[in-house]
Motif scaffolding. Structure first.
Motif, PDB file in Angstrom:
ATOM      1  N   LEU A 342     -38.618   9.188 -55.870  1.00 33.30           N
ATOM      2  CA  LEU A 342     -38.458  10.557 -56.369  1.00 33.30           C
ATOM      3  C   LEU A 342     -37.171  11.186 -55.842  1.00 33.30           C
ATOM      4  CD1 LEU A 342     -42.071  12.003 -55.971  1.00 33.30           C
ATOM      5  CD2 LEU A 342     -40.914  11.366 -58.100  1.00 33.30           C
ATOM      6  N   LYS A 343     -36.864  10.824 -54.624  1.00 33.36           N
ATOM      7  CA  LYS A 343     -35.703  11.400 -53.939  1.00 33.36           C
ATOM      8  C   LYS A 343     -34.394  11.111 -54.668  1.00 33.36           C
ATOM      9  CE  LYS A 343     -33.862  10.970 -49.235  1.00 33.36           C
ATOM     10  NZ  LYS A 343     -33.803   9.838 -48.304  1.00 33.36           N
ATOM     11  N   LYS A 344     -34.412  10.066 -55.490  1.00 29.57           N
ATOM     12  CA  LYS A 344     -33.201   9.758 -56.249  1.00 29.57           C
ATOM     13  C   LYS A 344     -33.038  10.703 -57.433  1.00 29.57           C
ATOM     14  CE  LYS A 344     -33.395   4.814 -55.298  1.00 29.57           C
ATOM     15  NZ  LYS A 344     -33.709   3.535 -55.952  1.00 29.57           N
ATOM     16  N   HIS A 345     -34.098  11.482 -57.699  1.00 24.40           N
ATOM     17  CA  HIS A 345     -34.055  12.401 -58.837  1.00 24.40           C
ATOM     18  C   HIS A 345     -33.926  13.837 -58.339  1.00 24.40           C
ATOM     19  CE1 HIS A 345     -35.362   9.370 -61.886  1.00 24.40           C
ATOM     20  NE2 HIS A 345     -35.655   8.762 -60.757  1.00 24.40           N
ATOM     21  N   GLY A 365     -48.768   3.353 -45.376  1.00 30.37           N
ATOM     22  CA  GLY A 365     -48.468   2.016 -45.856  1.00 30.37           C
ATOM     23  C   GLY A 365     -47.215   1.413 -45.265  1.00 30.37           C
ATOM     24  N   GLU A 366     -46.352   2.244 -44.798  1.00 35.39           N
ATOM     25  CA  GLU A 366     -45.080   1.786 -44.253  1.00 35.39           C
ATOM     26  C   GLU A 366     -44.520   2.950 -43.453  1.00 35.39           C
ATOM     27  OE1 GLU A 366     -42.025   1.712 -47.297  1.00 35.39           O
ATOM     28  OE2 GLU A 366     -43.338   2.839 -48.608  1.00 35.39           O
ATOM     29  N   PRO A 367     -43.520   2.687 -42.638  1.00 27.95           N
ATOM     30  CA  PRO A 367     -42.972   3.782 -41.837  1.00 27.95           C
ATOM     31  C   PRO A 367     -42.436   4.912 -42.716  1.00 27.95           C
ATOM     32  CG  PRO A 367     -42.131   1.665 -41.080  1.00 27.95           C
ATOM     33  CD  PRO A 367     -42.872   1.399 -42.356  1.00 27.95           C
ATOM     34  N   LEU A 368     -42.723   6.113 -42.303  1.00 29.91           N
ATOM     35  CA  LEU A 368     -42.188   7.288 -42.993  1.00 29.91           C
ATOM     36  C   LEU A 368     -40.935   7.714 -42.232  1.00 29.91           C
ATOM     37  CD1 LEU A 368     -42.299   9.636 -44.985  1.00 29.91           C
ATOM     38  CD2 LEU A 368     -43.862  10.806 -43.425  1.00 29.91           C
ATOM     39  N   ASP A 369     -39.800   7.467 -42.844  1.00 24.37           N
ATOM     40  CA  ASP A 369     -38.553   7.806 -42.161  1.00 24.37           C
ATOM     41  C   ASP A 369     -38.294   9.308 -42.247  1.00 24.37           C
ATOM     42  OD1 ASP A 369     -36.387   8.035 -44.647  1.00 24.37           O
ATOM     43  OD2 ASP A 369     -38.113   6.735 -45.007  1.00 24.37           O
ATOM     44  N   GLU A 370     -37.565   9.775 -41.280  1.00 25.50           N
ATOM     45  CA  GLU A 370     -37.359  11.213 -41.165  1.00 25.50           C
ATOM     46  C   GLU A 370     -36.647  11.834 -42.364  1.00 25.50           C
ATOM     47  OE1 GLU A 370     -36.301  12.535 -37.348  1.00 25.50           O
ATOM     48  OE2 GLU A 370     -35.820  14.570 -38.008  1.00 25.50           O
ATOM     49  N   PRO A 371     -35.571  11.227 -42.875  1.00 27.48           N
ATOM     50  CA  PRO A 371     -34.919  11.855 -44.037  1.00 27.48           C
ATOM     51  C   PRO A 371     -35.860  12.005 -45.240  1.00 27.48           C
ATOM     52  CG  PRO A 371     -33.498  10.183 -43.061  1.00 27.48           C
ATOM     53  CD  PRO A 371     -34.822  10.069 -42.369  1.00 27.48           C
ATOM     54  N   THR A 372     -36.707  10.995 -45.474  1.00 29.06           N
ATOM     55  CA  THR A 372     -37.642  11.070 -46.605  1.00 29.06           C
ATOM     56  C   THR A 372     -38.677  12.159 -46.362  1.00 29.06           C
ATOM     57  OG1 THR A 372     -37.314   8.742 -47.108  1.00 29.06           O
ATOM     58  CG2 THR A 372     -39.334   9.735 -47.941  1.00 29.06           C
ATOM     59  N   ALA A 373     -39.209  12.202 -45.145  1.00 24.51           N
ATOM     60  CA  ALA A 373     -40.201  13.231 -44.814  1.00 24.51           C
ATOM     61  C   ALA A 373     -39.591  14.621 -44.961  1.00 24.51           C
ATOM     62  CB  ALA A 373     -40.710  13.020 -43.389  1.00 24.51           C
ATOM     63  N   ALA A 374     -38.369  14.760 -44.504  1.00 22.90           N
ATOM     64  CA  ALA A 374     -37.716  16.076 -44.567  1.00 22.90           C
ATOM     65  C   ALA A 374     -37.459  16.477 -46.015  1.00 22.90           C
ATOM     66  CB  ALA A 374     -36.403  16.040 -43.780  1.00 22.90           C
ATOM     67  N   TRP A 375     -37.066  15.495 -46.829  1.00 28.26           N
ATOM     68  CA  TRP A 375     -36.756  15.803 -48.228  1.00 28.26           C
ATOM     69  C   TRP A 375     -38.006  16.284 -48.979  1.00 28.26           C
ATOM     70  CZ3 TRP A 375     -38.387  13.982 -52.992  1.00 28.26           C
ATOM     71  CH2 TRP A 375     -37.655  14.448 -54.091  1.00 28.26           C
ATOM     72  N   ILE A 376     -39.106  15.555 -48.828  1.00 33.80           N
ATOM     73  CA  ILE A 376     -40.307  15.924 -49.589  1.00 33.80           C
ATOM     74  C   ILE A 376     -40.921  17.206 -49.024  1.00 33.80           C
ATOM     75  CG2 ILE A 376     -41.907  14.353 -48.340  1.00 33.80           C
ATOM     76  CD1 ILE A 376     -42.069  15.188 -52.096  1.00 33.80           C
ATOM     77  N   SER A 377     -40.810  17.362 -47.724  1.00 31.38           N
ATOM     78  CA  SER A 377     -41.330  18.577 -47.107  1.00 31.38           C
ATOM     79  C   SER A 377     -40.590  19.785 -47.672  1.00 31.38           C
ATOM     80  CB  SER A 377     -41.144  18.477 -45.586  1.00 31.38           C
ATOM     81  OG  SER A 377     -41.379  19.708 -44.986  1.00 31.38           O
ATOM     82  N   ASP A 378     -39.296  19.639 -47.801  1.00 31.75           N
ATOM     83  CA  ASP A 378     -38.483  20.724 -48.322  1.00 31.75           C
ATOM     84  C   ASP A 378     -38.753  20.942 -49.814  1.00 31.75           C
ATOM     85  OD1 ASP A 378     -36.385  22.632 -47.810  1.00 31.75           O
ATOM     86  OD2 ASP A 378     -35.190  21.417 -49.205  1.00 31.75           O
TER      87      ASP A 378
END
Ligand code: AMP
Length: 630
Positions: A342-345, A365-378
């Protein structure tokens, strides 16, 4: 009433039987358990011994009195543009029909039924019908090909296989029936019957005498009432195969009573969920998340559950969020990979929907990296809750139990040990427990595993003991095969599989740490780091990075400049010791259908070896691209 999580947790460990006896009251029993936990033969735990219950009764029948007309199953396919809502009354009727059909085909208590199906409502009916009959289902992910299916058929030895003409992915029809027929040519075991749900997507040649059409048999059983088969708490409810590192797949065997209690308790204490709310897990029934959090747990809790067939970005990246808005979804469960897609969109796809019903987004299911967590949180402005577990455990080992006490999230950490799990960090060389803060060890669980976890490996007790309980020298303790550390407040951080660790010039490094630092670069959408054999340093780290701007991956000069930037970033974040020897820019990474990175394949290709079994690979072109760019 809320209480302190630490007290809640301590009680679950130190007054284990008292704690779980209370949780057992969350479900209905035909006969109450006589013993909470029989651990007289470690590591085999018999939870709720003497208790008699039924999983389907708890998921479906028991709700008829209070919520027959409420939504139970919301089946949505953006592949076939269909949407159907089943109330608890309708779900009950369909499950009875499916149970009657399976029974007519000879299925009895204890028989295995293999389910090889796409994400359609009939797959849920089939699972619940098996539970109703006391039959043991074994769902095989629809993305597996014939070879993988055949080995699972031979291990499970099903009396009946339920399948469909086809699935569909990204608008492309995938015919299942020919794959199943091919698998049955490869397997030595042959089922007595095959039941086919014909969606009209692909030709499904039927073999007379063996193959049956669901729609025709269903009409013979429209008014069927099939009583629930009351089974012992320890009766197996299902097996689910995990791809082991080598050899035969392992059939993770789950019980009935412990699993039902564990899921009911998790909905209350972990998800803070209530009857009448709506749960949307984007996983697949072929995986453990699908078993626990698409099918069983939401239904046990009296919620509506969304079963979704399709991609997160088709017709556009707003598709899931439109579902959240339309059905007032309260709980959403997904995987970090999906969020990275989703982050690519444009986040506008998320913003244009009303997400006010949502209480949180759980990712696993896999490690949640900080940039991804921050992006979806935002992007969604809701709590993002990481949770760590395995096929083997069936429900979270580490997370934040917000139903007990609201706890602060720490980016990069799935949270604390969940009640019931006596989690320890073990020094893999000495077998000693690491009790101090910030020490790295193997994440292990002291027996007995809590209710709901695997009972054994299907028909292979020895393998269960040897694989999981004997890997740490000198003690009988369950190994997760993950590295972890715990901070001074009890938050754990997962550092990757014990089998993925790399060693560069004598320094042990977690590939995940390197990935996180690279992912922080604005140009990088996703990254994988693997260890590659090196004659000087033993191993070096090699990074494969997906760039946001695909054109960049094609431009040699720009790639070189970006590679230098990325290396500098790693230098500055982790130190030169962690710097990858090379950063290879690509437009996609090789993954399984469930979104797990095929690290071993990447590593093999990087080292010029045969990548091995690629039957679970989503997109072979991704690996070909890696090969070409190396
Ligand atoms: P599976 O059995 O396919 O669910 O895979 C379980 C493995 O996935 C675990 O042993 C971990 O290596 C990894 N895993 C699952 N959830 C997380 C998480 N939240 N954070 C980090 N790793 C995870």
């Amino acid at each position: 009433m809320s209480m302190r999580f630490d007290d809640f947790y301590q009680r679950s460990i130190h007054d284990r039987d008292g704690f779980w006896a209370e949780q057992a009251q969350l479900i209905e029993w035909r006969q109450p358990p006589q013993q909470v936990c029989d651990y007289s033969h470690p590591p085999f735990a018999k939870w709720f011994a003497g208790g008699v219950t039924n999983l389907c009764h708890n998921a479906v029948d028991r709700h008829l009195a209070a919520r027959a007309e409420q939504k139970a199953l919301i089946a949505i396919s953006t592949e076939t543009d269909t949407e159907k809502v089943y109330s608890y009354r309708e779900l009950h009727a369909e499950v009875n029909r499916m149970a009657a059909v399976l029974k007519a085909l000879g299925v009895e208590k204890g028989d295995r039924v293999q389910i090889y199906m796409p994400m359609i409502a009939e797959a849920a009916f089939a699972m619940l019908a098996c539970a109703r009959l006391g039959a043991i289902h074994s769902v095989v992910f629809g993305g597996f090909a014939s070879g993988a299916l055949a080995s699972r058929i031979d291990d499970a030895q099903p009396k009946v296989i339920v399948s469909a003409d086809a699935g569909s992915r990204g608008g492309r029809v995938v015919a299942y029936k020919p794959l199943l027929d091919e698998a049955l040519k490869l397997s030595s075991h042959q089922p007595a019957a095959v039941l086919i749900v014909d969606r009209g997507l692909a030709p499904a040649p039927m073999r007379a005498g063996r193959d049956h059409d669901w729609a025709s048999l269903r009409t013979l059983h429209l008014d069927a009432q099939v009583a629930c088969e009351w089974v012992d708490a320890t009766h197996p409810s299902y097996t689910l195969y995990t791809s082991g590192t080598t050899g035969r797949p392992k059939g993770v065997q789950r019980d009935t009573g412990g699993y039902t209690v564990a899921l009911a308790a998790s909905m209350k204490h972990i998800f803070d969920a209530e009857a009448g709310q709506t749960f949307f897990s984007t996983s697949d029934i072929g995986w453990v998340v699908g078993h626990s959090y698409i099918i069983y747990a939401p239904l046990i809790a009296g919620m509506a559950t969304v079963l979704y067939e399709g991609l997160p970005v088709r017709p556009d990246a707003g598709t899931w969020w439109g579902i959240v808005e339309k059905y007032r979804v309260t709980h959403m469960f997904s995987a970090p990979t999906a969020i990275r897609v989703l982050k690519k969109h444009d986040a506008e796809h998320l913003h244009r929907h009303d997400l006010s019903s949502l209480k949180g987004l759980w990712l696993a299911g896999e490690p949640l990296d900080e940039p991804t967590a921050a992006w979806i949180s935002d992007a969604i402005k809701k709590p993002i809750i990481d949770n760590y577990w395995q096929t083997e455990t069936g429900w979270p080992i580490l997370t934040l139990c917000n139903g007990v006490e609201t706890q602060a999230t720490r980016f990069g950490s799935p949270g604390k040990a969940v009640y019931g799990y006596n989690v320890k960090l073990i020094d893999d060389a000495t077998g000693e427990e690491l009790t101090g803060a910030n020490q790295k060890g193997v994440l292990a669980i002291e027996g007995p595993l809590p209710p709901g976890c695997m009972q054994t490996v299907w028909r292979d007790d020895e393998r269960f003991v040897n694989t999981y309980w004997k890997s740490i020298p000198g003690r009988l303790i369950y190994s997760t095969f993950d590295w972890g550390i715990r901070d001074e407040d009890g938050y754990y951080f997962i550092l990757g599989r014990t089998d993925d660790v790399i060693n560069v010039a004598g320094h042990r490094l977690g590939t995940r740490e390197i990935e996180e630092s690279i992912a922080a670069h604005a140009q990088i959408a996703e990254v994988a780091v693997v260890g590659m054999a090196d004659s000087l340093k033993g191993q070096v780290a090699l990074a494969f990075a997906v760039v946001r701007d695909a054109a960049l991956a094609e431009d040699a000069a720009a790639s070189r400049a970006l590679e230098a930037e990325v290396m500098k970033l790693v230098d500055s974040r982790l130190g030169a010791v962690a710097r990858p020897s090379r950063v290879v820019f690509v437009t996609a990474l090789p993954k399984t259908r469930s979104g797990k990175l095929l690290r071993r394949a990447l590593q093999a290709v990087a080292e010029g070896r045969d990548p091995g079994d690629l039957s679970t690979m989503e997109d072979p072109a991704a690996l070909a691209q890696v090969q070409q760019r190396l």
